[in-house]
Scaffold this motif. Structure first.
Motif, short mmCIF file in Angstrom:
data_model
loop_
_atom_site.label_atom_id
_atom_site.label_comp_id
_atom_site.label_asym_id
_atom_site.label_seq_id
_atom_site.Cartn_x
_atom_site.Cartn_y
_atom_site.Cartn_z
N VAL A 52 0.93 -1.05 -0.04
CA VAL A 52 -0.62 0.28 0.18
C VAL A 52 0.93 1.35 0.01
O VAL A 52 0.87 2.28 -0.67
N ARG A 53 1.84 1.43 0.88
CA ARG A 53 2.61 2.09 1.70
C ARG A 53 3.41 2.66 -0.69
O ARG A 53 3.66 3.95 -1.02
N GLN A 54 4.13 1.98 -1.32
CA GLN A 54 4.99 1.69 -2.32
C GLN A 54 3.89 2.02 -3.61
O GLN A 54 4.00 3.11 -4.45
N TRP A 55 2.63 2.04 -3.15
CA TRP A 55 0.99 1.96 -4.49
C TRP A 55 1.08 3.76 -4.38
O TRP A 55 0.61 4.52 -4.99
N LEU A 56 0.72 4.12 -3.09
CA LEU A 56 0.70 5.47 -2.89
C LEU A 56 1.59 6.13 -3.08
O LEU A 56 1.47 7.27 -3.62
N ASN A 57 2.68 5.75 -2.88
CA ASN A 57 3.87 6.82 -3.66
C ASN A 57 4.14 7.00 -4.57
O ASN A 57 4.31 7.68 -5.07
#
Length: 120
Positions: A52-57
């Motif tokens: 999720v963190r990678q996708w949002l970034n």
């Protein structure tokens, strides 16, 4: 397919429900975890959080990105000025066309009699 793209629809639907205030990454990850974790396909919360963190970034870098960062650190929301986000908001609002609880239930009379009416 990259691992972070696997949860893209879940992330977008959570952010659409969150509205203008947005949500922190940990809450988005928790919603995605609750959606994806089942008895037969268990997943780890740390793996979901990283995806999720990678996708949002990755999807909040440009001005016309689908999501954007909020004023608070670590909070994300749907970028309402993005054309792609506006289209998604229309698609998600069409999916939520469930009847409201305030509507009166219709009184439906059975067309045929009850099973044992003739015996009385």
């Amino acid at each position: 397919m990259r691992e972070s793209n696997k949860y893209a629809n879940d992330i977008i639907s959570v952010l659409c429900e969150a509205g203008e205030s947005g949500l922190p990454v940990r809450k988005i990850a928790l919603h995605v975890y609750n959606t994806c974790n089942t008895l037969f396909t268990p997943v780890h919360i740390d793996d979901i959080y990283n995806c999720v963190r990678q996708w949002l970034n990755a999807n909040s870098q440009s001005y016309d990105s689908l999501v954007c960062r909020c004023d608070k650190r670590g909070y994300y929301k749907i970028n309402t000025s993005s054309q792609a986000a506006q289209q998604l908001m229309l698609e998600f609002s069409d999916d939520n066309s469930e009847p409201s609880l305030q509507e009166e239930p219709q009184n439906i009379e059975p067309e045929m009699g009850f099973l044992f009416d003739d015996m009385l």
